[in-house]
Write a protein that holds these residues in place. Structure first.
Motif, PDB file in Angstrom:
ATOM      1  N   LEU A  81     -27.355  84.528  -0.572  1.00 44.57           N
ATOM      2  CA  LEU A  81     -26.987  83.954   0.722  1.00 44.57           C
ATOM      3  C   LEU A  81     -25.542  83.477   0.723  1.00 44.57           C
ATOM      4  O   LEU A  81     -25.135  82.668  -0.118  1.00 44.57           O
ATOM      5  CB  LEU A  81     -27.914  82.780   1.048  1.00 44.57           C
ATOM      6  CG  LEU A  81     -27.695  82.104   2.403  1.00 44.57           C
ATOM      7  CD1 LEU A  81     -27.995  83.076   3.542  1.00 44.57           C
ATOM      8  CD2 LEU A  81     -28.570  80.858   2.532  1.00 44.57           C
ATOM      9  N   PHE A  82     -24.771  83.980   1.679  1.00 43.44           N
ATOM     10  CA  PHE A  82     -23.361  83.632   1.824  1.00 43.44           C
ATOM     11  C   PHE A  82     -23.135  82.888   3.139  1.00 43.44           C
ATOM     12  O   PHE A  82     -23.963  82.952   4.046  1.00 43.44           O
ATOM     13  CB  PHE A  82     -22.493  84.896   1.788  1.00 43.44           C
ATOM     14  CG  PHE A  82     -22.556  85.635   0.487  1.00 43.44           C
ATOM     15  CD1 PHE A  82     -21.648  85.365  -0.526  1.00 43.44           C
ATOM     16  CD2 PHE A  82     -23.533  86.600   0.265  1.00 43.44           C
ATOM     17  CE1 PHE A  82     -21.708  86.038  -1.737  1.00 43.44           C
ATOM     18  CE2 PHE A  82     -23.607  87.278  -0.947  1.00 43.44           C
ATOM     19  CZ  PHE A  82     -22.691  86.992  -1.948  1.00 43.44           C
ATOM     20  N   GLN A  83     -22.008  82.212   3.223  1.00 42.86           N
ATOM     21  CA  GLN A  83     -21.612  81.553   4.460  1.00 42.86           C
ATOM     22  C   GLN A  83     -20.675  82.446   5.258  1.00 42.86           C
ATOM     23  O   GLN A  83     -19.734  83.016   4.703  1.00 42.86           O
ATOM     24  CB  GLN A  83     -20.898  80.235   4.157  1.00 42.86           C
ATOM     25  CG  GLN A  83     -21.790  79.159   3.568  1.00 42.86           C
ATOM     26  CD  GLN A  83     -21.042  77.837   3.461  1.00 42.86           C
ATOM     27  OE1 GLN A  83     -20.395  77.571   2.467  1.00 42.86           O
ATOM     28  NE2 GLN A  83     -21.143  77.018   4.508  1.00 42.86           N
ATOM     29  N   VAL A  84     -20.913  82.538   6.561  1.00 39.03           N
ATOM     30  CA  VAL A  84     -19.996  83.269   7.439  1.00 39.03           C
ATOM     31  C   VAL A  84     -18.704  82.487   7.613  1.00 39.03           C
ATOM     32  O   VAL A  84     -17.614  83.050   7.594  1.00 39.03           O
ATOM     33  CB  VAL A  84     -20.655  83.544   8.802  1.00 39.03           C
ATOM     34  CG1 VAL A  84     -19.628  84.098   9.800  1.00 39.03           C
ATOM     35  CG2 VAL A  84     -21.807  84.533   8.642  1.00 39.03           C
ATOM     36  N   ASP A  85     -18.839  81.161   7.771  1.00 40.83           N
ATOM     37  CA  ASP A  85     -17.661  80.321   7.941  1.00 40.83           C
ATOM     38  C   ASP A  85     -17.989  78.891   7.560  1.00 40.83           C
ATOM     39  O   ASP A  85     -19.157  78.531   7.401  1.00 40.83           O
ATOM     40  CB  ASP A  85     -17.125  80.395   9.378  1.00 40.83           C
ATOM     41  CG  ASP A  85     -18.128  79.880  10.413  1.00 40.83           C
ATOM     42  OD1 ASP A  85     -19.348  79.941  10.163  1.00 40.83           O
ATOM     43  OD2 ASP A  85     -17.681  79.416  11.481  1.00 40.83           O
ATOM     44  N   GLU A  86     -16.935  78.086   7.390  1.00 43.31           N
ATOM     45  CA  GLU A  86     -17.123  76.691   6.994  1.00 43.31           C
ATOM     46  C   GLU A  86     -15.926  75.862   7.427  1.00 43.31           C
ATOM     47  O   GLU A  86     -14.780  76.332   7.415  1.00 43.31           O
ATOM     48  CB  GLU A  86     -17.310  76.599   5.472  1.00 43.31           C
ATOM     49  CG  GLU A  86     -17.573  75.205   4.935  1.00 43.31           C
ATOM     50  CD  GLU A  86     -18.836  74.563   5.482  1.00 43.31           C
ATOM     51  OE1 GLU A  86     -18.803  74.140   6.657  1.00 43.31           O
ATOM     52  OE2 GLU A  86     -19.838  74.484   4.744  1.00 43.31           O
ATOM     53  N   ARG A  87     -16.187  74.630   7.800  1.00 42.08           N
ATOM     54  CA  ARG A  87     -15.126  73.685   8.143  1.00 42.08           C
ATOM     55  C   ARG A  87     -14.503  73.112   6.873  1.00 42.08           C
ATOM     56  O   ARG A  87     -15.215  72.876   5.893  1.00 42.08           O
ATOM     57  CB  ARG A  87     -15.676  72.562   9.008  1.00 42.08           C
ATOM     58  CG  ARG A  87     -16.201  73.025  10.368  1.00 42.08           C
ATOM     59  CD  ARG A  87     -16.968  71.904  11.056  1.00 42.08           C
ATOM     60  NE  ARG A  87     -17.460  72.312  12.380  1.00 42.08           N
ATOM     61  CZ  ARG A  87     -18.613  72.953  12.576  1.00 42.08           C
ATOM     62  NH1 ARG A  87     -19.376  73.282  11.517  1.00 42.08           N
ATOM     63  NH2 ARG A  87     -18.995  73.294  13.801  1.00 42.08           N
ATOM     64  N   ILE A  88     -13.202  72.881   6.918  1.00 44.70           N
ATOM     65  CA  ILE A  88     -12.525  72.240   5.798  1.00 44.70           C
ATOM     66  C   ILE A  88     -12.820  70.741   5.892  1.00 44.70           C
ATOM     67  O   ILE A  88     -12.214  70.018   6.690  1.00 44.70           O
ATOM     68  CB  ILE A  88     -11.008  72.500   5.818  1.00 44.70           C
ATOM     69  CG1 ILE A  88     -10.717  73.999   5.989  1.00 44.70           C
ATOM     70  CG2 ILE A  88     -10.358  71.948   4.561  1.00 44.70           C
ATOM     71  CD1 ILE A  88     -11.291  74.895   4.927  1.00 44.70           C
ATOM     72  N   ALA A  89     -13.768  70.282   5.123  1.00 42.89           N
ATOM     73  CA  ALA A  89     -14.221  68.891   5.167  1.00 42.89           C
ATOM     74  C   ALA A  89     -14.765  68.520   3.795  1.00 42.89           C
ATOM     75  O   ALA A  89     -15.120  69.392   2.991  1.00 42.89           O
ATOM     76  CB  ALA A  89     -15.312  68.712   6.237  1.00 42.89           C
ATOM     77  N   PRO A  90     -14.848  67.217   3.487  1.00 39.57           N
ATOM     78  CA  PRO A  90     -15.316  66.790   2.163  1.00 39.57           C
ATOM     79  C   PRO A  90     -16.751  67.229   1.876  1.00 39.57           C
ATOM     80  O   PRO A  90     -17.546  67.482   2.787  1.00 39.57           O
ATOM     81  CB  PRO A  90     -15.226  65.259   2.246  1.00 39.57           C
ATOM     82  CG  PRO A  90     -14.237  64.987   3.328  1.00 39.57           C
ATOM     83  CD  PRO A  90     -14.419  66.092   4.323  1.00 39.57           C
ATOM     84  N   GLU A  91     -17.065  67.310   0.609  1.00 40.42           N
ATOM     85  CA  GLU A  91     -18.411  67.662   0.178  1.00 40.42           C
ATOM     86  C   GLU A  91     -19.425  66.688   0.757  1.00 40.42           C
ATOM     87  O   GLU A  91     -19.228  65.473   0.723  1.00 40.42           O
ATOM     88  CB  GLU A  91     -18.492  67.651  -1.354  1.00 40.42           C
ATOM     89  CG  GLU A  91     -19.802  68.175  -1.898  1.00 40.42           C
ATOM     90  CD  GLU A  91     -19.768  68.330  -3.406  1.00 40.42           C
ATOM     91  OE1 GLU A  91     -20.808  68.692  -3.980  1.00 40.42           O
ATOM     92  OE2 GLU A  91     -18.706  68.087  -4.005  1.00 40.42           O
ATOM     93  N   GLY A  92     -20.505  67.215   1.312  1.00 36.89           N
ATOM     94  CA  GLY A  92     -21.558  66.385   1.876  1.00 36.89           C
ATOM     95  C   GLY A  92     -21.294  65.885   3.277  1.00 36.89           C
ATOM     96  O   GLY A  92     -22.151  65.211   3.866  1.00 36.89           O
ATOM     97  N   HIS A  93     -20.126  66.207   3.850  1.00 39.82           N
ATOM     98  CA  HIS A  93     -19.788  65.730   5.191  1.00 39.82           C
ATOM     99  C   HIS A  93     -20.690  66.406   6.233  1.00 39.82           C
ATOM    100  O   HIS A  93     -21.031  67.578   6.108  1.00 39.82           O
ATOM    101  CB  HIS A  93     -18.322  66.023   5.493  1.00 39.82           C
ATOM    102  CG  HIS A  93     -17.773  65.257   6.650  1.00 39.82           C
ATOM    103  ND1 HIS A  93     -18.090  65.547   7.965  1.00 39.82           N
ATOM    104  CD2 HIS A  93     -16.934  64.173   6.694  1.00 39.82           C
ATOM    105  CE1 HIS A  93     -17.462  64.706   8.760  1.00 39.82           C
ATOM    106  NE2 HIS A  93     -16.755  63.863   8.019  1.00 39.82           N
ATOM    107  N   SER A  94     -21.037  65.654   7.272  1.00 39.85           N
ATOM    108  CA  SER A  94     -21.928  66.180   8.309  1.00 39.85           C
ATOM    109  C   SER A  94     -21.304  67.338   9.096  1.00 39.85           C
ATOM    110  O   SER A  94     -22.026  68.097   9.754  1.00 39.85           O
ATOM    111  CB  SER A  94     -22.342  65.068   9.268  1.00 39.85           C
ATOM    112  OG  SER A  94     -21.204  64.491   9.890  1.00 39.85           O
TER     113      SER A  94
END
Length: 224
Positions: A63-76
């Motif tokens: 399972l891969f991510q299509v996209d992700e926000r640049i935010a700290p680990e565990g951030h909502s």
């Protein structure tokens, strides 16, 4: 594009989970593994929760991510945080092969290259079996945002948005990677997306969603 219309977002999530389960079983039987990329959103998380109940050889699913926000680990704000919340307490947490986008890296450009390497290593070709996509009310998909330079990337599988969107810079799969997927699954729910859905189906190149290949694509929606 194959279009399936259902009565509610919940039914969309249920039918999508069943469809993915069937595809996963077929791919695992034919080649021994299934590579799958997921986008964030309420309906996709419901889909994933339902998929987690399916009897599948999860250790053979990547399972891969299509996209992700640049935010700290565990951030909502992180899609990964929401994904882990959905899977918490399920057998998938220990059996599923999850590849998070390394958005806390000190060198995000290198992190994009590393993620591309993970995809190439686990697919052998860089071509994923399935990419799930959603669409925003502005016609964006993945983190391919209208007017952002990331929409013009042609020689990278994974790239960074040039500008923040809704307060966050993003890491995202690009058009070249998405458009070579074996299968694309669109989940589009919510009345605010009706206009853009029509434009996407008409292959309107003025919106990012309209630039996604409709070959080997399935749409599941409650809007048509």
């Amino acid at each position: 594009m194959q279009i399936n219309v259902y009565s509610s977002a919940e039914e969309v999530a249920q039918k999508a989970a069943q469809w993915i389960s069937s595809l996963a079983k077929s791919k695992i039987e034919s080649k021994g593994s299934f590579t799958f990329a997921i986008s964030g959103g309420r309906t996709p998380w419901e889909m994933l929760a339902k998929l987690a109940k399916e009897n599948l050889p999860w250790e053979k699913i990547f399972l891969f991510q299509v996209d992700e926000r640049i935010a700290p680990e565990g951030h909502s704000d992180r899609n990964l945080t929401q994904l882990f919340q959905v899977l918490q307490g399920t057998r998938l947490m220990t059996r599923l092969n999850i590849f998070p986008m390394h958005v806390i890296s000190e060198n995000l450009e290198n992190a994009c290259e590393e993620y591309s390497g993970h995809i190439e290593k686990n697919t052998g070709t860089g071509k994923l079996d399935l990419i799930h996509l959603g669409m925003g009310a502005d016609g964006h998909t993945a983190s391919l945002i209208p007017g952002d330079k990331v929409c013009k990337v042609e020689n990278q599988m994974i790239a960074l948005t040039d500008q923040p969107y809704q307060g966050r810079q993003r890491m995202t799969m690009t058009f070249p990677l998405i458009n070579q997927a074996e299968n694309i699954l669109w989940l589009i729910t919510g009345d605010e997306k009706k206009e853009m859905l029509v434009r996407m189906l008409d292959k309107d190149l003025e919106i990012p969603a309209g630039k996604i290949s409709q070959d080997h694509a399935v749409l599941m929606t409650d809007l048509l």
